[in-house]
Write a protein that holds these residues in place. Sequence first.
Motif, mmCIF file in Angstrom:
data_model
loop_
_atom_site.group_PDB
_atom_site.id
_atom_site.type_symbol
_atom_site.label_atom_id
_atom_site.label_comp_id
_atom_site.label_asym_id
_atom_site.label_seq_id
_atom_site.Cartn_x
_atom_site.Cartn_y
_atom_site.Cartn_z
ATOM 1 N N VAL A 141 -8.268 -2.824 3.367
ATOM 2 C CA VAL A 141 -9.628 -2.405 3.707
ATOM 3 C C VAL A 141 -10.572 -2.708 2.544
ATOM 4 N N ARG A 142 -10.133 -2.463 1.314
ATOM 5 C CA ARG A 142 -10.961 -2.798 0.147
ATOM 6 C C ARG A 142 -11.296 -4.288 0.126
ATOM 7 N N PHE A 143 -10.264 -5.109 0.385
ATOM 8 C CA PHE A 143 -10.473 -6.560 0.380
ATOM 9 C C PHE A 143 -11.551 -6.952 1.386
ATOM 10 N N ARG A 144 -11.495 -6.356 2.570
ATOM 11 C CA ARG A 144 -12.497 -6.677 3.584
ATOM 12 C C ARG A 144 -13.876 -6.115 3.204
ATOM 13 N N LEU A 145 -13.876 -5.005 2.480
ATOM 14 C CA LEU A 145 -15.127 -4.338 2.115
ATOM 15 C C LEU A 145 -15.817 -5.000 0.927
ATOM 16 N N THR A 146 -15.015 -5.486 -0.043
ATOM 17 C CA THR A 146 -15.587 -5.982 -1.304
ATOM 18 C C THR A 146 -15.206 -7.420 -1.639
ATOM 19 N N GLY A 147 -14.182 -7.956 -0.970
ATOM 20 C CA GLY A 147 -13.681 -9.281 -1.331
ATOM 21 C C GLY A 147 -12.737 -9.273 -2.511
ATOM 22 N N GLU A 148 -12.405 -8.085 -3.032
ATOM 23 C CA GLU A 148 -11.554 -7.977 -4.220
ATOM 24 C C GLU A 148 -10.133 -7.553 -3.831
ATOM 25 N N ARG A 149 -9.146 -8.175 -4.503
ATOM 26 C CA ARG A 149 -7.747 -7.778 -4.326
ATOM 27 C C ARG A 149 -7.367 -6.887 -5.509
ATOM 28 N N VAL A 150 -7.406 -5.589 -5.292
ATOM 29 C CA VAL A 150 -7.186 -4.587 -6.338
ATOM 30 C C VAL A 150 -6.382 -3.455 -5.729
ATOM 31 N N THR A 151 -5.540 -2.841 -6.538
ATOM 32 C CA THR A 151 -4.906 -1.588 -6.155
ATOM 33 C C THR A 151 -5.014 -0.627 -7.324
ATOM 34 N N ASP A 152 -4.612 0.594 -7.102
ATOM 35 C CA ASP A 152 -4.631 1.606 -8.165
ATOM 36 C C ASP A 152 -3.210 1.990 -8.532
ATOM 37 N N VAL A 153 -3.043 2.582 -9.709
ATOM 38 C CA VAL A 153 -1.704 2.887 -10.214
ATOM 39 C C VAL A 153 -0.990 3.926 -9.359
ATOM 40 N N ALA A 154 -1.729 4.856 -8.746
ATOM 41 C CA ALA A 154 -1.083 5.904 -7.955
ATOM 42 C C ALA A 154 -0.458 5.328 -6.689
ATOM 43 N N ASP A 155 -1.217 4.527 -5.954
ATOM 44 C CA ASP A 155 -0.687 3.924 -4.740
ATOM 45 C C ASP A 155 0.374 2.877 -5.073
ATOM 46 N N ALA A 156 0.162 2.113 -6.137
ATOM 47 C CA ALA A 156 1.133 1.094 -6.543
ATOM 48 C C ALA A 156 2.466 1.709 -6.939
ATOM 49 N N THR A 180 5.361 1.431 -4.407
ATOM 50 C CA THR A 180 5.846 0.130 -3.950
ATOM 51 C C THR A 180 7.264 -0.182 -4.420
ATOM 52 N N LEU A 181 7.730 0.469 -5.469
ATOM 53 C CA LEU A 181 8.961 0.143 -6.203
ATOM 54 C C LEU A 181 8.823 -1.154 -7.004
ATOM 55 N N LEU A 182 7.603 -1.608 -7.202
ATOM 56 C CA LEU A 182 7.363 -2.806 -8.010
ATOM 57 C C LEU A 182 6.623 -2.476 -9.301
ATOM 58 N N LEU A 183 6.222 -1.216 -9.476
ATOM 59 C CA LEU A 183 5.461 -0.810 -10.649
ATOM 60 C C LEU A 183 6.365 -0.143 -11.673
ATOM 61 N N ASP A 184 6.215 -0.526 -12.945
ATOM 62 C CA ASP A 184 6.792 0.238 -14.047
ATOM 63 C C ASP A 184 5.898 1.459 -14.208
ATOM 64 N N VAL A 185 6.325 2.593 -13.643
ATOM 65 C CA VAL A 185 5.457 3.762 -13.553
ATOM 66 C C VAL A 185 5.141 4.322 -14.934
ATOM 67 N N GLY A 186 6.080 4.249 -15.858
ATOM 68 C CA GLY A 186 5.810 4.726 -17.207
ATOM 69 C C GLY A 186 4.776 3.884 -17.914
ATOM 70 N N ALA A 187 4.826 2.568 -17.722
ATOM 71 C CA ALA A 187 3.887 1.643 -18.374
ATOM 72 C C ALA A 187 2.613 1.442 -17.569
ATOM 73 N N ARG A 188 2.590 1.913 -16.306
ATOM 74 C CA ARG A 188 1.422 1.777 -15.431
ATOM 75 C C ARG A 188 1.048 0.307 -15.247
ATOM 76 N N ALA A 189 2.061 -0.535 -15.024
ATOM 77 C CA ALA A 189 1.849 -1.974 -14.869
ATOM 78 C C ALA A 189 2.969 -2.529 -13.998
ATOM 79 N N TRP A 190 2.715 -3.678 -13.343
ATOM 80 C CA TRP A 190 3.761 -4.327 -12.560
ATOM 81 C C TRP A 190 4.946 -4.651 -13.453
ATOM 82 N N SER A 191 6.150 -4.479 -12.915
ATOM 83 C CA SER A 191 7.386 -4.651 -13.676
ATOM 84 C C SER A 191 8.016 -6.011 -13.384
ATOM 85 N N PRO A 192 8.109 -6.890 -14.365
ATOM 86 C CA PRO A 192 8.791 -8.176 -14.133
ATOM 87 C C PRO A 192 10.222 -7.991 -13.651
#
Length: 477
Positions: free
Chosen positions: A158-173, A176-188
């Motif tokens: 919905v954000r993408f359609r509203l603003t054209g930006e591809r963004v998420t926030d740390v809480a929702d991310a 996903t099981l793809l976020l390093d929750v301690g580092a608050r960043a995507w985990s390689p």
Amino acid sequence: MRFAGIDVGTTSVKGLVIDETGTVVAEAEASYPLSTPRPGWAEQDPEDWWRATQQVLAELRGAGGAPIDGIGLTGQMHGLVVLGADDEPLRPAILWNDGRSQPQCDAVEARVGVERLVALSGNRALAGFTAPKLVWLAENEPETFEKIRHVLLPKDYVRFRLTGERVTDVADASGTLLLDVGARAWSPELLEVFGADAAWLPRVVESPEVSGYTQDGVPVAAGAGDQAAGALGMGVVDEQGPASIVLGTSGVVFAARDQYAPDPEGRLHAFCHAVPGAWHVMGVELSAAGALRWLRDATGGAEFGTLTAEAARWEPGVEGLRFAPYLSGERTPHADANVRAAFLGLDLRHDRGALTRAVLEGVAQGLADGWDLIDPKPTIGRFSGGGARSALWTDIVAATLDVPLERTASEAGAAFGAALLGGVAAGAFATVQDAVAACVHPTARTEPDPDLAAAYAQQRASFRALYPALKAADGQA
């Protein structure tokens, strides 16, 4: 100034507008269908979310005459939206309540190990989460998987359609099981585990940050998943403050944490909070008020008030009748999608009121399974959800958890918390804490009755024995 909160839910988009005191000045809702093409599957067309959001925003902007100065987004977590090179969805979104990826979860935990997975992501691999759905897609729809260029969560589409930006926030991310929750960043490492390409993922930011602007220049906050936004709307912002206790279709116990401290066994979820630099732990009971709704429908459709009035005639414990509330399996602390509910101790004396009382008490004991794992425990709970409207159920939950329960002036849930984030993005409040202090107002308070608390404490052991007994009876112990 006025701020809008948009909640992209499972059945509808709900929206509201608040002013700088937290007063709700406008509300709107637009619904859409849910598809269940196979047993255990749940899908939606992302375009339905966007159409509903446009309708809700149009109604909100037309209410009251004053402009909207900031927008915050929230919504159902964990859903998988995959876009192709043309930015169009490649297939219907796979939702949080879709269980098809359980085999993929089992395989990942066996390969990586629960301890390592929890250390990185704060959570076990659950079928509801996003990353296992990607693995399912790779194994079952490889032609679709090969076309993926972007992966988004529902509110972020919905954000993408509203603003054209591809963004998420740390809480929702965090869900996903793809976020390093301690580092608050995507985990390689997690990206490799689940076969995800880093180029697919949106930029990840803190919840109150401006993520983009609408065509008419209104700032849109990054927002948060529904549980974090809902807790924010209840004033749950730090470890020294209250917890959030939700008695909706599912039940949730939620406590803010100043440090990242996941449960080593993954019995509680550990996510980033919507408050920058904070985390939260959360226990989820899959059938809470939903269990009472099931009982109502199964026994003739009486009004909820009638059922609870009949339940109030029975003494605590219902003469030994117990209810295991596993109608949809269970998440906290068992992470078991296959266990099912049961009444135990039925007697000829038990009537519909007895069954109702047993459901109210069994759900409260299920909440306590999560509450018992939170350490340190908050000294106050902020109580919300449809079940919180029942005085009897409020008394039962307060006594079972042995904690005072407060209500707040607004019962608008996650959309209210999203609107607070919109207020920070608009510059009306310097911090999330300032927004909460200005807009969240506690009202009624229920103290735990000492005699009732003692009675339910005595019943804890018999309730906790239900799960292993059910597993043994099913041959799964």
